[in-house]
Design a protein around this motif. Structure first.
Motif, PDB file in Angstrom:
ATOM      1  N   LEU A  36       1.133   4.099  -3.018  1.00  0.00           N
ATOM      2  CA  LEU A  36       1.019   5.555  -2.840  1.00  0.00           C
ATOM      3  C   LEU A  36       2.220   6.280  -3.457  1.00  0.00           C
ATOM      4  O   LEU A  36       2.063   7.309  -4.124  1.00  0.00           O
ATOM      5  CB  LEU A  36       0.899   5.896  -1.363  1.00  0.00           C
ATOM      6  CG  LEU A  36      -0.434   5.566  -0.702  1.00  0.00           C
ATOM      7  CD1 LEU A  36      -0.359   5.830   0.797  1.00  0.00           C
ATOM      8  CD2 LEU A  36      -1.547   6.365  -1.332  1.00  0.00           C
TER       9      LEU A  36
ATOM     10  N   GLY B 124       0.813  -1.207   0.000  1.00  0.00           N
ATOM     11  CA  GLY B 124       0.000   0.000   0.000  1.00  0.00           C
ATOM     12  C   GLY B 124       0.848   1.258   0.000  1.00  0.00           C
ATOM     13  O   GLY B 124       0.549   2.225  -0.716  1.00  0.00           O
TER      14      GLY B 124
ATOM     15  N   MET C 105      -3.368   4.966  -6.223  1.00  0.00           N
ATOM     16  CA  MET C 105      -3.205   5.635  -4.923  1.00  0.00           C
ATOM     17  C   MET C 105      -4.415   5.377  -4.024  1.00  0.00           C
ATOM     18  O   MET C 105      -4.258   5.137  -2.817  1.00  0.00           O
ATOM     19  CB  MET C 105      -3.002   7.136  -5.136  1.00  0.00           C
ATOM     20  CG  MET C 105      -1.688   7.488  -5.793  1.00  0.00           C
ATOM     21  SD  MET C 105      -1.536   9.236  -6.198  1.00  0.00           S
ATOM     22  CE  MET C 105      -1.430   9.945  -4.566  1.00  0.00           C
TER      23      MET C 105
ATOM     24  N   ILE D 194      -4.046   0.235   3.068  1.00  0.00           N
ATOM     25  CA  ILE D 194      -3.428   0.655   4.332  1.00  0.00           C
ATOM     26  C   ILE D 194      -4.487   0.797   5.414  1.00  0.00           C
ATOM     27  O   ILE D 194      -4.297   0.355   6.564  1.00  0.00           O
ATOM     28  CB  ILE D 194      -2.639   1.957   4.136  1.00  0.00           C
ATOM     29  CG1 ILE D 194      -1.402   1.692   3.274  1.00  0.00           C
ATOM     30  CG2 ILE D 194      -2.229   2.560   5.473  1.00  0.00           C
ATOM     31  CD1 ILE D 194      -0.660   2.943   2.863  1.00  0.00           C
TER      32      ILE D 194
ATOM     33  N   ALA E 164      -4.250   3.362  -0.539  1.00  0.00           N
ATOM     34  CA  ALA E 164      -4.732   3.951   0.719  1.00  0.00           C
ATOM     35  C   ALA E 164      -5.797   3.073   1.361  1.00  0.00           C
ATOM     36  O   ALA E 164      -5.810   2.897   2.591  1.00  0.00           O
ATOM     37  CB  ALA E 164      -5.279   5.353   0.456  1.00  0.00           C
TER      38      ALA E 164
END
Length: 132
Positions: free
Chosen positions: A85, A81, A110, A117, A114
């Motif tokens: 990004l 993750g 991205m 994550i 995110a």
């Protein structure tokens, strides 16, 4: 009818179906109803642009999807993750400078990174709260 005069640069390309010649490709002989396709621009011309480098955006999307889908393998998903990004940011920067043509793919990478994550952090928080 006499043939056309030769240009100063040389004879040039003989038109398709010109008497006494055979075409380079396509149906043989002048009975073919269509002319050949014109040649496209080559990459070796001076002043030509390089092809877009869309690798960072694509890598961001792939890593982001793997991170979001495989969040139960939390150490790997977290690293993927973060990489999604980073690569997505680089890909968006390249697209902003005109070096790449896929800013949407980089943005999607991205977002998926995110999300991966956030899912990892939620899983870790759930494990800590249940275990404690």
């Amino acid at each position: 009818m006499p043939p056309p005069p030769i240009a100063p640069d040389g004879p040039g390309q003989v038109p398709y179906g010109y008497p006494g010649t055979t075409p380079a490709y396509g149906y043989p002989g002048p009975q073919a109803p269509y002319a050949p396709y014109p040649a496209g621009p080559g990459y070796a011309w001076p002043g030509g642009q390089a092809p877009p480098s869309n690798g960072m955006g694509t890598a961001s999307l792939v890593l982001g999807i793997i991170s979001a889908v495989g969040f139960v393998m939390w150490p790997i998903a977290f690293v993927l993750g973060v990489l999604a990004l980073i690569f997505g940011g680089i890909g968006r920067g390249k697209a902003g400078r005109g070096e790449a043509t896929n800013p949407g793919v980089a943005l999607a990478g991205m977002i998926c990174g995110a999300a991966g994550i956030v899912l990892v952090l939620g899983l870790v928080a759930l494990v800590i709260s249940v275990d404690g």
